[in-house]
Design a protein around this motif. Structure first.
Motif, PDB file in Angstrom:
ATOM      1  N   VAL A  31      38.971  58.946 -34.679  1.00 14.60           N
ATOM      2  CA  VAL A  31      37.736  58.589 -35.386  1.00 14.60           C
ATOM      3  C   VAL A  31      36.651  59.628 -35.093  1.00 14.60           C
ATOM      4  O   VAL A  31      35.893  60.011 -35.978  1.00 14.60           O
ATOM      5  CB  VAL A  31      37.266  57.166 -35.014  1.00 14.60           C
ATOM      6  N   GLY A  32      36.615  60.111 -33.877  1.00 15.13           N
ATOM      7  CA  GLY A  32      35.640  61.135 -33.503  1.00 15.13           C
ATOM      8  C   GLY A  32      35.964  62.511 -34.060  1.00 15.13           C
ATOM      9  O   GLY A  32      35.164  63.427 -33.971  1.00 15.13           O
ATOM     10  N   GLY A  33      37.154  62.679 -34.639  1.00  9.59           N
ATOM     11  CA  GLY A  33      37.539  63.947 -35.249  1.00  9.59           C
ATOM     12  C   GLY A  33      38.112  64.968 -34.291  1.00  9.59           C
ATOM     13  O   GLY A  33      38.390  66.096 -34.690  1.00  9.59           O
ATOM     14  N   ALA A  34      38.316  64.603 -33.024  1.00  8.28           N
ATOM     15  CA  ALA A  34      38.813  65.571 -32.040  1.00  8.28           C
ATOM     16  C   ALA A  34      40.291  65.887 -32.241  1.00  8.28           C
ATOM     17  O   ALA A  34      40.710  67.030 -32.108  1.00  8.28           O
ATOM     18  CB  ALA A  34      38.584  65.057 -30.627  1.00  8.28           C
ATOM     19  N   ILE A  35      41.081  64.865 -32.557  1.00  9.83           N
ATOM     20  CA  ILE A  35      42.525  65.056 -32.715  1.00  9.83           C
ATOM     21  C   ILE A  35      43.015  64.310 -33.946  1.00  9.83           C
ATOM     22  O   ILE A  35      42.310  63.476 -34.515  1.00  9.83           O
ATOM     23  CB  ILE A  35      43.328  64.561 -31.489  1.00  9.83           C
ATOM     24  N   ARG A  36      44.264  64.605 -34.312  1.00  8.82           N
ATOM     25  CA  ARG A  36      44.975  63.829 -35.313  1.00  8.82           C
ATOM     26  C   ARG A  36      46.370  63.600 -34.760  1.00  8.82           C
ATOM     27  O   ARG A  36      47.026  64.541 -34.305  1.00  8.82           O
ATOM     28  CB  ARG A  36      45.045  64.567 -36.644  1.00  8.82           C
ATOM     29  N   VAL A  37      46.822  62.363 -34.756  1.00 13.42           N
ATOM     30  CA  VAL A  37      48.167  62.043 -34.286  1.00 13.42           C
ATOM     31  C   VAL A  37      49.144  62.383 -35.406  1.00 13.42           C
ATOM     32  O   VAL A  37      49.046  61.842 -36.505  1.00 13.42           O
ATOM     33  CB  VAL A  37      48.292  60.551 -33.901  1.00 13.42           C
TER      34      VAL A  37
END
Length: 153
Positions: A31-37
């Protein structure tokens, strides 16, 4: 530009209680945009020694919650998910587990690194090899920084 993907592998011993903390953290990071699974794999042995597993596939962590909950609570879906795993992967990890133990494997994309890399490229910069280190300050990493700099043309 090369992808900023990372493979993370975690092992859990007997008695680990999977109550959503890991998936919750993944959701918050996405949600914070740091990663994508990109993918999540769970392989475990129950206390009787039965092997089970789930490959959650690509998508957002939010979709993982319902899939993992169903997997955990519905024995038929757990068996189906286990049969869908590549046998060599299931057996390869399962052979390393005692009853009550589990592996969680994640493939994630570092979205922040991709965006930063694009900004650097727009300015004419070039990404050099990067790595994870245990240093807490750059002055502790002087030798490694100089090694990287020497390796560039």
């Amino acid at each position: 530009m090369r992808p900023f993907h990372q493979l993370l592998v975690y092992r859990f011993g007997r008695g680990a209680r999977f109550e959503g903390q890991v998936v919750g953290m993944l959701e918050r990071l996405e949600v914070g945009g740091a990663i994508r699974v990109l993918d999540l794999l769970f392989v475990g042995r129950d206390d009787s020694g039965e092997l089970f597993g789930l490959l959650a596939g690509t998508g957002r962590a939010g979709g993982l919650v319902s899939r993992l909950l169903t997997f955990r609570l519905d024995p038929d879906k757990r068996q189906r998910a286990t049969r869908e795993l590549p046998k060599d992967l299931l057996d390869g990890l399962g052979n390393r587990l005692a009853p009550g133990e589990a592996f969680v494997v994640l493939l994630i994309s570092h979205e922040w690194a991709r965006e930063l890399g694009q900004a650097v490229a727009r300015l004419g910069g070039t990404a050099l090899p990067s790595e994870f280190v245990e240093h807490t300050t750059l002055t502790d990493a002087v030798a490694r920084i100089l090694d990287v700099a020497r390796a560039t043309p």
